[in-house]
Design a protein around this motif. Structure first.
Motif, PDB file in Angstrom:
ATOM      1  N   PRO A  46       0.836  -1.205   0.000  1.00  0.00           N
ATOM      2  CA  PRO A  46       0.000   0.000   0.000  1.00  0.00           C
ATOM      3  C   PRO A  46       0.872   1.257   0.000  1.00  0.00           C
ATOM      4  O   PRO A  46       1.853   1.342   0.727  1.00  0.00           O
ATOM      5  CB  PRO A  46      -0.796  -0.094   1.292  1.00  0.00           C
ATOM      6  CG  PRO A  46      -0.646  -1.489   1.763  1.00  0.00           C
ATOM      7  CD  PRO A  46       0.610  -2.023   1.190  1.00  0.00           C
ATOM      8  N   THR A  47       0.510   2.214  -0.832  1.00  0.00           N
ATOM      9  CA  THR A  47       1.266   3.465  -0.895  1.00  0.00           C
ATOM     10  C   THR A  47       0.437   4.660  -0.456  1.00  0.00           C
ATOM     11  O   THR A  47       0.990   5.734  -0.256  1.00  0.00           O
ATOM     12  CB  THR A  47       1.787   3.718  -2.320  1.00  0.00           C
ATOM     13  OG1 THR A  47       0.687   3.731  -3.221  1.00  0.00           O
ATOM     14  CG2 THR A  47       2.783   2.655  -2.730  1.00  0.00           C
ATOM     15  N   LEU A  54      -8.253   2.347   4.958  1.00  0.00           N
ATOM     16  CA  LEU A  54      -7.966   1.252   4.035  1.00  0.00           C
ATOM     17  C   LEU A  54      -7.106   1.762   2.888  1.00  0.00           C
ATOM     18  O   LEU A  54      -7.242   2.906   2.462  1.00  0.00           O
ATOM     19  CB  LEU A  54      -9.274   0.668   3.492  1.00  0.00           C
ATOM     20  CG  LEU A  54     -10.205   0.060   4.537  1.00  0.00           C
ATOM     21  CD1 LEU A  54     -11.525  -0.338   3.896  1.00  0.00           C
ATOM     22  CD2 LEU A  54      -9.542  -1.138   5.183  1.00  0.00           C
ATOM     23  N   PRO A  55      -6.214   0.910   2.367  1.00  0.00           N
ATOM     24  CA  PRO A  55      -5.363   1.363   1.263  1.00  0.00           C
ATOM     25  C   PRO A  55      -6.187   1.605   0.003  1.00  0.00           C
ATOM     26  O   PRO A  55      -7.049   0.806  -0.350  1.00  0.00           O
ATOM     27  CB  PRO A  55      -4.373   0.218   1.068  1.00  0.00           C
ATOM     28  CG  PRO A  55      -4.973  -0.959   1.731  1.00  0.00           C
ATOM     29  CD  PRO A  55      -5.883  -0.456   2.789  1.00  0.00           C
ATOM     30  N   ASP A  56      -5.939   2.736  -0.644  1.00  0.00           N
ATOM     31  CA  ASP A  56      -6.636   3.016  -1.893  1.00  0.00           C
ATOM     32  C   ASP A  56      -5.671   3.120  -3.071  1.00  0.00           C
ATOM     33  O   ASP A  56      -6.069   3.454  -4.179  1.00  0.00           O
ATOM     34  CB  ASP A  56      -7.506   4.273  -1.785  1.00  0.00           C
ATOM     35  CG  ASP A  56      -6.724   5.511  -1.415  1.00  0.00           C
ATOM     36  OD1 ASP A  56      -5.492   5.427  -1.280  1.00  0.00           O
ATOM     37  OD2 ASP A  56      -7.354   6.565  -1.262  1.00  0.00           O
ATOM     38  N   ASN A  57      -4.412   2.836  -2.831  1.00  0.00           N
ATOM     39  CA  ASN A  57      -3.430   2.796  -3.909  1.00  0.00           C
ATOM     40  C   ASN A  57      -2.322   1.830  -3.520  1.00  0.00           C
ATOM     41  O   ASN A  57      -1.942   1.745  -2.362  1.00  0.00           O
ATOM     42  CB  ASN A  57      -2.859   4.198  -4.153  1.00  0.00           C
ATOM     43  CG  ASN A  57      -2.135   4.297  -5.477  1.00  0.00           C
ATOM     44  OD1 ASN A  57      -2.135   3.354  -6.267  1.00  0.00           O
ATOM     45  ND2 ASN A  57      -1.516   5.429  -5.715  1.00  0.00           N
TER      46      ASN A  57
END
Length: 84
Positions: A46-47, A54-57
């Motif tokens: 995750p970046t 929550l990770p979105d990228n």
């Protein structure tokens, strides 16, 4: 050349060189820890995280190297631009 010496004395008075030791030690630790655990990272990490946490990228695991290198650049340039 005496103006350089006076400038260095003034800098040491307001910004003692020992203040650089903790950030440099933390940076060395970050590189050491990353080197030791890089193989354990998943292929995509995750970046970016959204408002929900929550990770979105996601990006490749080599993208985690950006953080210590930005910190190294910041720490090395910080003494060159004293405030005041």
């Amino acid at each position: 050349m005496s103006w350089i010496w006076r400038g260095w004395q003034k800098l040491n008075y307001y910004y003692p060189p020992w203040l650089e030791v903790p950030p440099v030690l933390l940076l060395i630790f970050a590189f050491w820890y990353l080197a030791g655990h890089y193989a354990d990272l998943p292929a995509r990490i995750p970046t970016h995280f959204g408002f929900t946490g929550l990770p979105d990228n996601r990006g490749p695991k080599k993208s985690i190297l950006v953080i210590p290198f930005i910190a190294a650049a910041y720490i090395s340039c910080l003494p060159a631009f004293p405030s005041g």
